[in-house]
Enzyme design. Structure first.
Site, PDB file in Angstrom:
ATOM      1  CB  SER A 141     -19.573 -33.349   7.720  1.00 46.79           C
ATOM      2  OG  SER A 141     -18.881 -31.964   7.596  1.00 46.79           O
ATOM      3  CE1 TYR A 154     -18.595 -34.645  13.630  1.00 51.49           C
ATOM      4  CE2 TYR A 154     -17.952 -33.052  11.967  1.00 51.49           C
ATOM      5  CZ  TYR A 154     -18.804 -33.848  12.470  1.00 51.49           C
ATOM      6  OH  TYR A 154     -20.125 -33.566  11.988  1.00 51.49           O
TER       7      TYR A 154
END
Length: 263
Positions: A141, A154
């Site tokens: 990400s 995360y």
């Protein structure tokens, strides 16, 4: 019928980015092994890929937070010489922030986002390097390099996947095995709803569609990119960031502390 290109193992393949990868790879001529928890969705996708693209499509119902299910895929990667590509896509986020979640939720996040892809990438790297061919794709990400923008656990798992990919790419550089980290920005998938959020709450120009993302990521793989950031228009920004990171390396380990830390 497409020319056979070997088999691609795709995790988190029942929906979103994983399902698009499965379709695009089948279109390219790969047989596919589709791994996820939702058997009904996997079955429907596999049937569609067989019918539309004439490829082999096998499903594996697996919860990659469970050791036994990860071990089964590790064994498959080790033993099946037809597998030429691993797409480590399965992942989750927390519902709410780190302080809103209990130990079980945090443990599950790390198991799926860190432990499982590490084990599968390791198994694939061993098998592929022995054959001097193959590719490993890890879906990370943009939060890997922008942790302040989102919840830290995360983004930390995604930074881990970026680091893993960079290290594996360096280690396997002379082996014929390619390693790619894909860094999506906000992408329209079910992960938003599962985390209690909505992609519609973001400015529309921020949110990429999953099919657009995967097409860009596959082009990056074709070009031999180790890091692919589909929403980043100015590649020089990444090159400057990566260059600064690399410039630090010769200065990070010394017998004595830096003068600025001496009393």
């Amino acid at each position: 019928m497409q020319e056979a290109k070997g088999t691609a193992l795709v995790t988190g393949a029942s929906a979103g980015i994983g399902a698009v990868y499965a379709e695009r790879l089948a279109r390219r001529g790969h047989d596919v092994i589709l791994a996820a928890r939702d058997t009904a969705r996997l079955t429907a996708l596999a049937e569609r890929l067989r019918t539309t693209h004439g490829v082999g499509a096998e499903i594996v119902t697996a919860d990659l937070t469970r050791d036994a299910d990860v071990a089964a895929l590790e064994a498959r990667l080790a033993q099946d010489p037809a597998i030429t590509l691993l797409v480590n896509n399965a992942g989750i986020t927390l519902k709410g922030g780190l302080l809103d979640n209990d130990a079980e939720a945090i443990t599950r996040l790390i198991a799926l986002n860190v432990t499982a892809p590490t084990r599968l990438a390791t198994a694939a790297a061993r098998a592929f390097s022995a054959r001097k061919a193959g590719a490993i794709v890890n879906i990370a990400s943009v939060l890997a390099v922008a942790p302040e923008l989102f919840e830290g656990a995360y983004s930390g798992t995604k930074a881990y996947l970026l680091n893993l990919s960079l290290a594996l790419a360096a280690q396997l550089a002379e082996s014929g095995v390619r390693v790619q980290a894909v860094l999506p920005g906000a992408t329209r998938t079910e992960i938003w709803e599962k985390s209690g959020a909505s992609a519609d709450a973001l400015p529309p120009e921020w949110v990429m569609e999953a099919d657009v993302l995967v097409d860009a990521a596959l082009l990056g793989l074709d070009r031999g990119e180790v890091v692919t950031i589909p929403p980043l228009a100015d590649e020089g920004l990444w090159q400057a960031y990566d260059g600064a990171r690399r410039a630090l390396a010769p200065h990070l380990s010394r017998r004595e502390v830096a003068p600025r830390y001496r009393s």
